[in-house]
Design an enzyme around this catalytic site. Sequence first.
Site, PDB file in Angstrom:
ATOM      1  N   GLY A 131      -6.281  13.953 -48.531  1.00  0.00           N
ATOM      2  CA  GLY A 131      -5.983  14.921 -48.223  1.00  0.00           C
ATOM      3  C   GLY A 131      -4.465  15.021 -48.036  1.00  0.00           C
ATOM      4  N   HIS A 132      -4.159  14.041 -47.545  1.00  0.00           N
ATOM      5  CA  HIS A 132      -2.614  13.703 -47.417  1.00  0.00           C
ATOM      6  C   HIS A 132      -2.215  13.049 -48.506  1.00  0.00           C
ATOM      7  CE1 HIS A 132      -3.712  13.067 -43.347  1.00  0.00           C
ATOM      8  NE2 HIS A 132      -2.710  13.586 -42.880  1.00  0.00           N
ATOM      9  N   SER A 153      -9.517  15.960 -42.427  1.00  0.00           N
ATOM     10  CA  SER A 153      -8.316  16.387 -41.081  1.00  0.00           C
ATOM     11  C   SER A 153      -8.880  14.721 -40.777  1.00  0.00           C
ATOM     12  CB  SER A 153      -9.320  17.743 -40.272  1.00  0.00           C
ATOM     13  OG  SER A 153      -8.822  17.109 -38.814  1.00  0.00           O
ATOM     14  N   SER A 154      -7.626  14.464 -40.092  1.00  0.00           N
ATOM     15  CA  SER A 154      -7.759  12.870 -39.475  1.00  0.00           C
ATOM     16  C   SER A 154      -8.902  12.995 -37.687  1.00  0.00           C
ATOM     17  CB  SER A 154      -6.502  12.572 -38.353  1.00  0.00           C
ATOM     18  OG  SER A 154      -4.952  13.168 -39.763  1.00  0.00           O
ATOM     19  N   ARG A 155      -8.858  14.815 -37.509  1.00  0.00           N
ATOM     20  CA  ARG A 155      -9.759  14.810 -36.338  1.00  0.00           C
ATOM     21  C   ARG A 155     -11.135  14.403 -36.272  1.00  0.00           C
ATOM     22  NH1 ARG A 155      -5.096  17.909 -34.724  1.00  0.00           N
ATOM     23  NH2 ARG A 155      -4.460  17.375 -32.498  1.00  0.00           N
ATOM     24  N   LEU A 158      -4.596   9.313 -41.499  1.00  0.00           N
ATOM     25  CA  LEU A 158      -4.938   9.346 -43.510  1.00  0.00           C
ATOM     26  C   LEU A 158      -5.828   9.198 -44.025  1.00  0.00           C
ATOM     27  CD1 LEU A 158      -1.812   7.725 -45.160  1.00  0.00           C
ATOM     28  CD2 LEU A 158      -1.594   9.782 -44.037  1.00  0.00           C
ATOM     29  N   HIS A 159      -5.940  10.678 -44.748  1.00  0.00           N
ATOM     30  CA  HIS A 159      -8.031  10.107 -45.920  1.00  0.00           C
ATOM     31  C   HIS A 159      -6.339  11.677 -47.112  1.00  0.00           C
ATOM     32  CE1 HIS A 159      -6.946  15.242 -44.893  1.00  0.00           C
ATOM     33  NE2 HIS A 159      -6.518  14.637 -42.963  1.00  0.00           N
TER      34      HIS A 159
END
Length: 272
Positions: free
Chosen positions: A36-37, A185-187, A33-34
């Site tokens: 954005g989520h 983004s998680s990536r 999670l970041h």
Amino acid sequence: MQIVRTIADLRSCIAAWRAEGLSVGLVPTMGGLHAGHLSLVGEAARRTDRVVATLFVNPTQFAPNEDFDSYPRDEAADAAMFEGAGAALMFAPAPEIMYPKGHTTKVIVEELGAMLEGEFRPHFFVGVATIVTKLLLQSLPDVAVFGEKDYQQLCVIRAMVRDLDIPVEIVGGETVREDDGLAMSSRNAYLSAEERKVAPVLYENLRLVAAGERTAEEASAYLLEAGFSSVDYISVRDAVTLLPEMNPGRPARVLGAAWLGKTRLIDNLAVG
Ligand code: PAF
């Protein structure tokens, strides 16, 4: 925040809320999670009385050569973040709950799911559409929120819900960006310090294409010059059908996907 791991427990919590006349929002995630989520959880909480956040790294949306094994997993940290953002319940099922032995059904959103991301990751939208259908049917929420960062995913889910008559309102949550414009983004966690400096060039180029100041071809060339290893696509599309044919008066979107070393970044922006 309650944590449940079975479909029966999920349904019984939601049934208790429904008995009180409460509305329900769903925010599906794969964790990592970041902000954005968390903004999606906030959006669901503004629209509904109780938010269910889901945490499931969905194996069917990864090809065998992709990052399923290395995808960020930290359930305790994700649970704390969901709770802080206002989720009432976290649904964190094991793979055998979502895909029990003998599971054989797939949801395919044909044209929309085959273009752009679908060309480069043919398995992806089949996995997404199947798991999202299951999550929607398991929880039957009033509203489900998905990030515009994965714009094609949002379009595919809207089409799927319409075609399958799933009674839910799909809401798109705005992309949250770092100060330099990079979409969260998680990536992004995979990027080296050097790559992280180059990563916002994708956003900058999409912004210039959206403003009509650069063509998609020019933007691709700039990305390669800046250090991106390859560009899968940069393309201006109809914002709803995602077809390349543009009709005057209809909204358009520029979408891009490019590799920076071993990390594939995607982003998109409204045109004009
Ligand atoms: O956007 C994601 O994180 C995933 O594709 C989703 C919608 C949670 C389905 O696994």
